[in-house]
Design a protein around this motif. Structure first.
Motif, PDB file in Angstrom:
ATOM      1  N   ARG A 111       0.686  -0.736  -0.312  1.00 19.17           N
ATOM      2  CA  ARG A 111      -0.086  -0.135  -0.027  1.00 19.17           C
ATOM      3  C   ARG A 111       0.642   1.051   0.132  1.00 19.17           C
ATOM      4  O   ARG A 111       1.935   1.363   0.218  1.00 19.17           O
ATOM      5  CB  ARG A 111      -0.654  -0.017   1.345  1.00 19.17           C
ATOM      6  CG  ARG A 111      -1.886   1.316   1.620  1.00 19.17           C
ATOM      7  CD  ARG A 111      -2.967   1.256   0.679  1.00 19.17           C
ATOM      8  NE  ARG A 111      -3.601   2.418   0.263  1.00 19.17           N
ATOM      9  CZ  ARG A 111      -5.172   2.399   0.772  1.00 19.17           C
ATOM     10  NH1 ARG A 111      -5.123   1.167   1.093  1.00 19.17           N
ATOM     11  NH2 ARG A 111      -5.340   3.566   1.280  1.00 19.17           N
ATOM     12  N   VAL A 112       0.603   2.279  -0.378  1.00 13.44           N
ATOM     13  CA  VAL A 112       0.787   3.582  -1.141  1.00 13.44           C
ATOM     14  C   VAL A 112       0.695   4.365  -0.571  1.00 13.44           C
ATOM     15  O   VAL A 112      -0.892   4.717  -0.609  1.00 13.44           O
ATOM     16  CB  VAL A 112       1.502   3.816  -2.516  1.00 13.44           C
ATOM     17  CG1 VAL A 112       1.932   5.006  -3.000  1.00 13.44           C
ATOM     18  CG2 VAL A 112       2.931   2.581  -2.862  1.00 13.44           C
ATOM     19  N   SER A 113       0.971   5.323   0.385  1.00 12.65           N
ATOM     20  CA  SER A 113      -0.153   5.820   0.441  1.00 12.65           C
ATOM     21  C   SER A 113       0.708   8.464   0.467  1.00 12.65           C
ATOM     22  O   SER A 113      -0.084   9.255   0.120  1.00 12.65           O
ATOM     23  CB  SER A 113       0.189   6.368   2.308  1.00 12.65           C
ATOM     24  OG  SER A 113       1.567   6.260   2.829  1.00 12.65           O
ATOM     25  N   ASP A 114       2.096   7.910   0.183  1.00  8.85           N
ATOM     26  CA  ASP A 114       2.236   9.482  -0.139  1.00  8.85           C
ATOM     27  C   ASP A 114       3.687   9.491  -0.743  1.00  8.85           C
ATOM     28  O   ASP A 114       4.168   8.719  -0.639  1.00  8.85           O
ATOM     29  CB  ASP A 114       2.203  10.085   1.166  1.00  8.85           C
ATOM     30  CG  ASP A 114       2.575  11.447   1.045  1.00  8.85           C
ATOM     31  OD1 ASP A 114       1.895  12.056   0.179  1.00  8.85           O
ATOM     32  OD2 ASP A 114       2.587  12.311   1.870  1.00  8.85           O
ATOM     33  N   ALA A 115       3.777  10.309  -1.436  1.00  5.63           N
ATOM     34  CA  ALA A 115       5.029  10.796  -2.498  1.00  5.63           C
ATOM     35  C   ALA A 115       5.678  12.051  -2.119  1.00  5.63           C
ATOM     36  O   ALA A 115       5.149  13.106  -2.557  1.00  5.63           O
ATOM     37  CB  ALA A 115       4.796  10.023  -3.739  1.00  5.63           C
ATOM     38  N   LEU A 116       7.237  12.283  -2.022  1.00  4.33           N
ATOM     39  CA  LEU A 116       7.657  13.877  -1.954  1.00  4.33           C
ATOM     40  C   LEU A 116       8.445  13.967  -2.841  1.00  4.33           C
ATOM     41  O   LEU A 116       9.744  12.813  -2.809  1.00  4.33           O
ATOM     42  CB  LEU A 116       8.007  13.606  -0.893  1.00  4.33           C
ATOM     43  CG  LEU A 116       7.899  15.321  -0.433  1.00  4.33           C
ATOM     44  CD1 LEU A 116       7.524  16.487  -0.435  1.00  4.33           C
ATOM     45  CD2 LEU A 116       8.640  15.180   1.258  1.00  4.33           C
ATOM     46  N   ARG A 117       8.889  14.882  -3.819  1.00  2.00           N
ATOM     47  CA  ARG A 117       9.852  15.341  -4.470  1.00  2.00           C
ATOM     48  C   ARG A 117      11.297  16.040  -4.125  1.00  2.00           C
ATOM     49  O   ARG A 117      10.525  17.241  -2.836  1.00  2.00           O
ATOM     50  CB  ARG A 117       9.720  15.918  -5.748  1.00  2.00           C
ATOM     51  CG  ARG A 117      10.408  15.990  -6.970  1.00  2.00           C
ATOM     52  CD  ARG A 117      11.775  14.844  -7.229  1.00  2.00           C
ATOM     53  NE  ARG A 117      10.293  13.499  -7.583  1.00  2.00           N
ATOM     54  CZ  ARG A 117      10.159  13.915  -8.777  1.00  2.00           C
ATOM     55  NH1 ARG A 117      10.094  14.748  -9.882  1.00  2.00           N
ATOM     56  NH2 ARG A 117       9.098  13.149  -9.066  1.00  2.00           N
ATOM     57  N   LEU A 118      12.381  15.458  -3.575  1.00  2.00           N
ATOM     58  CA  LEU A 118      13.360  16.741  -3.193  1.00  2.00           C
ATOM     59  C   LEU A 118      13.817  17.483  -4.142  1.00  2.00           C
ATOM     60  O   LEU A 118      14.329  17.570  -5.112  1.00  2.00           O
ATOM     61  CB  LEU A 118      14.773  15.671  -1.917  1.00  2.00           C
ATOM     62  CG  LEU A 118      13.820  14.462  -0.961  1.00  2.00           C
ATOM     63  CD1 LEU A 118      14.415  14.202  -0.691  1.00  2.00           C
ATOM     64  CD2 LEU A 118      12.942  15.988  -0.405  1.00  2.00           C
ATOM     65  N   ALA A 119      14.878  18.779  -3.650  1.00  2.00           N
ATOM     66  CA  ALA A 119      15.667  19.760  -4.266  1.00  2.00           C
ATOM     67  C   ALA A 119      16.494  18.707  -5.523  1.00  2.00           C
ATOM     68  O   ALA A 119      16.491  18.989  -6.192  1.00  2.00           O
ATOM     69  CB  ALA A 119      15.516  19.805  -3.831  1.00  2.00           C
ATOM     70  N   VAL A 120      16.556  17.654  -4.616  1.00  3.03           N
ATOM     71  CA  VAL A 120      17.859  16.871  -6.138  1.00  3.03           C
ATOM     72  C   VAL A 120      17.012  16.296  -6.684  1.00  3.03           C
ATOM     73  O   VAL A 120      18.070  15.570  -7.568  1.00  3.03           O
ATOM     74  CB  VAL A 120      19.013  15.933  -4.313  1.00  3.03           C
ATOM     75  CG1 VAL A 120      19.770  17.375  -3.831  1.00  3.03           C
ATOM     76  CG2 VAL A 120      18.361  14.979  -4.058  1.00  3.03           C
ATOM     77  N   GLY A 121      16.211  15.197  -6.474  1.00  7.30           N
ATOM     78  CA  GLY A 121      15.394  14.653  -7.699  1.00  7.30           C
ATOM     79  C   GLY A 121      15.411  14.122  -7.553  1.00  7.30           C
ATOM     80  O   GLY A 121      14.707  12.704  -8.332  1.00  7.30           O
ATOM     81  N   THR A 122      15.376  13.492  -5.865  1.00  7.14           N
ATOM     82  CA  THR A 122      15.197  12.285  -5.657  1.00  7.14           C
ATOM     83  C   THR A 122      13.631  11.788  -4.909  1.00  7.14           C
ATOM     84  O   THR A 122      13.209  13.591  -4.860  1.00  7.14           O
ATOM     85  CB  THR A 122      15.791  11.799  -4.107  1.00  7.14           C
ATOM     86  OG1 THR A 122      17.259  11.640  -4.207  1.00  7.14           O
ATOM     87  CG2 THR A 122      15.271  10.295  -3.546  1.00  7.14           C
ATOM     88  N   THR A 123      11.990  11.017  -5.254  1.00  2.00           N
ATOM     89  CA  THR A 123      11.390  10.614  -4.695  1.00  2.00           C
ATOM     90  C   THR A 123      11.681   9.761  -3.934  1.00  2.00           C
ATOM     91  O   THR A 123      11.591   8.675  -4.193  1.00  2.00           O
ATOM     92  CB  THR A 123      10.526  10.275  -6.484  1.00  2.00           C
ATOM     93  OG1 THR A 123      10.356  11.287  -7.504  1.00  2.00           O
ATOM     94  CG2 THR A 123       8.483   9.849  -6.064  1.00  2.00           C
ATOM     95  N   LEU A 124      10.749  10.685  -2.692  1.00  2.00           N
ATOM     96  CA  LEU A 124      10.617   9.536  -1.685  1.00  2.00           C
ATOM     97  C   LEU A 124       8.820   8.390  -1.281  1.00  2.00           C
ATOM     98  O   LEU A 124       8.305   9.676  -1.818  1.00  2.00           O
ATOM     99  CB  LEU A 124      10.788  10.666  -0.528  1.00  2.00           C
ATOM    100  CG  LEU A 124      11.992  10.627  -0.294  1.00  2.00           C
ATOM    101  CD1 LEU A 124      11.998  12.161   1.861  1.00  2.00           C
ATOM    102  CD2 LEU A 124      13.004   9.752  -0.057  1.00  2.00           C
ATOM    103  N   VAL A 125       8.948   7.809  -0.995  1.00  2.00           N
ATOM    104  CA  VAL A 125       7.309   7.314  -1.257  1.00  2.00           C
ATOM    105  C   VAL A 125       7.238   6.400  -0.256  1.00  2.00           C
ATOM    106  O   VAL A 125       8.071   5.016   0.395  1.00  2.00           O
ATOM    107  CB  VAL A 125       7.327   6.463  -2.939  1.00  2.00           C
ATOM    108  CG1 VAL A 125       6.083   5.538  -2.394  1.00  2.00           C
ATOM    109  CG2 VAL A 125       7.969   6.425  -3.922  1.00  2.00           C
ATOM    110  N   ALA A 126       5.847   6.699   0.689  1.00  2.00           N
ATOM    111  CA  ALA A 126       5.861   6.144   1.613  1.00  2.00           C
ATOM    112  C   ALA A 126       5.268   4.888   1.562  1.00  2.00           C
ATOM    113  O   ALA A 126       3.862   4.571   0.906  1.00  2.00           O
ATOM    114  CB  ALA A 126       4.866   6.704   2.600  1.00  2.00           C
ATOM    115  N   VAL A 127       5.596   3.583   1.427  1.00  2.00           N
ATOM    116  CA  VAL A 127       5.118   1.922   1.224  1.00  2.00           C
ATOM    117  C   VAL A 127       5.133   1.242   2.520  1.00  2.00           C
ATOM    118  O   VAL A 127       5.810   0.665   3.137  1.00  2.00           O
ATOM    119  CB  VAL A 127       5.959   1.591   0.074  1.00  2.00           C
ATOM    120  CG1 VAL A 127       5.358   0.501  -0.041  1.00  2.00           C
ATOM    121  CG2 VAL A 127       5.945   2.314  -1.113  1.00  2.00           C
ATOM    122  N   ALA A 128       3.820   0.987   2.845  1.00  2.00           N
ATOM    123  CA  ALA A 128       3.248   1.034   3.605  1.00  2.00           C
ATOM    124  C   ALA A 128       3.835   0.869   5.312  1.00  2.00           C
ATOM    125  O   ALA A 128       4.257   1.858   6.105  1.00  2.00           O
ATOM    126  CB  ALA A 128       3.992  -0.874   3.805  1.00  2.00           C
TER     127      ALA A 128
END
Length: 216
Positions: free
Chosen positions: A159-176
């Motif tokens: 289950r995915v609940s959120d995602a966030l893009r950092l200034a360096v281009g990395t994408t953070l994803v909250a997965v379970a």
């Protein structure tokens, strides 16, 4: 965020919104809000969704206005599951049953960008490159302003609940029960799990935020 007594936390759960001190003391709360999905703060206003996008003003930790209706969705279905107050002032909403991401004028809340998605979105963030990082229950996709999908990250059935893009281009994803970092070159790694946080036990991550001082 920096509140009336210094550092404070805005959170939601069940049928309430609360502002708490780092010590856990409740500084402000509003109860009885149905189907609450997420909250954001901008200036002296708190925004949230209960199917529609709404806001209420607060001052010195006390509510000062009745909740104000802002937008109910592209088909008037009151199916908003998430939204973003972007750094550039944009207001973007994810309409679940309508399968659309919509950008609103930040002053009038009149829609002017519509993006059709292949699944029901449950969240969205507008990035600095003016793309739309869209969260689904089992994946994250990035669309450009014309609705073309330019990237996608699958969660291996979790289950995915959120995602966030950092200034360096990395994408953070909250997965379970973990947060994953996806680099622009396609590499990925786990950066934290709920089990590594004192008191979290085997809980699930529900949202990600980047604070003004750069902390997450």
């Amino acid at each position: 965020f920096t509140g009336t007594t210094g550092r404070q936390i805005l959170a939601c759960g069940k049928d309430r919104i609360v502002i708490v001190e780092p010590s856990g003391r409740v500084a402000w709360k509003r109860e009885g809000i149905a189907a609450l999905t997420c909250v954001r703060i901008r200036g002296n206003d708190i925004y949230w969704t209960d199917g529609s996008l709404r806001r209420t003003g607060f001052s010195m930790g006390k509510e000062r206005t009745e909740p104000e209706f802002l937008y109910r969705g592209p088909t008037d279905a009151c199916d908003l599951r998430g939204f973003d107050l972007a750094a550039n002032g944009a207001v973007v909403v994810a309409a679940g049953a309508s399968r659309m991401v919509v950008e609103l004028d930040p002053e009038t809340f009149v829609p002017f960008v519509w993006i059709k998605t292949e699944k029901e979105p449950c969240g969205v963030r507008k990035t600095r490159r003016n793309s739309y990082l869209t969260v689904f229950d089992d994946s994250v996709a990035e669309y450009d302003s014309t609705g073309v999908k330019i990237a996608e990250w699958n969660a291996d059935g979790k289950r995915v609940s959120d995602a966030l893009r950092l200034a360096v281009g990395t994408t953070l994803v909250a997965v379970a029960d973990e947060v994953r970092a996806y680099a622009p070159d396609g590499g990925s790694r786990r950066i934290v799990s709920a089990g590594e946080i004192d008191g979290a036990g085997d809980g699930m991550f529900s949202s990600l935020q980047r604070l003004a001082n750069g902390e997450l």
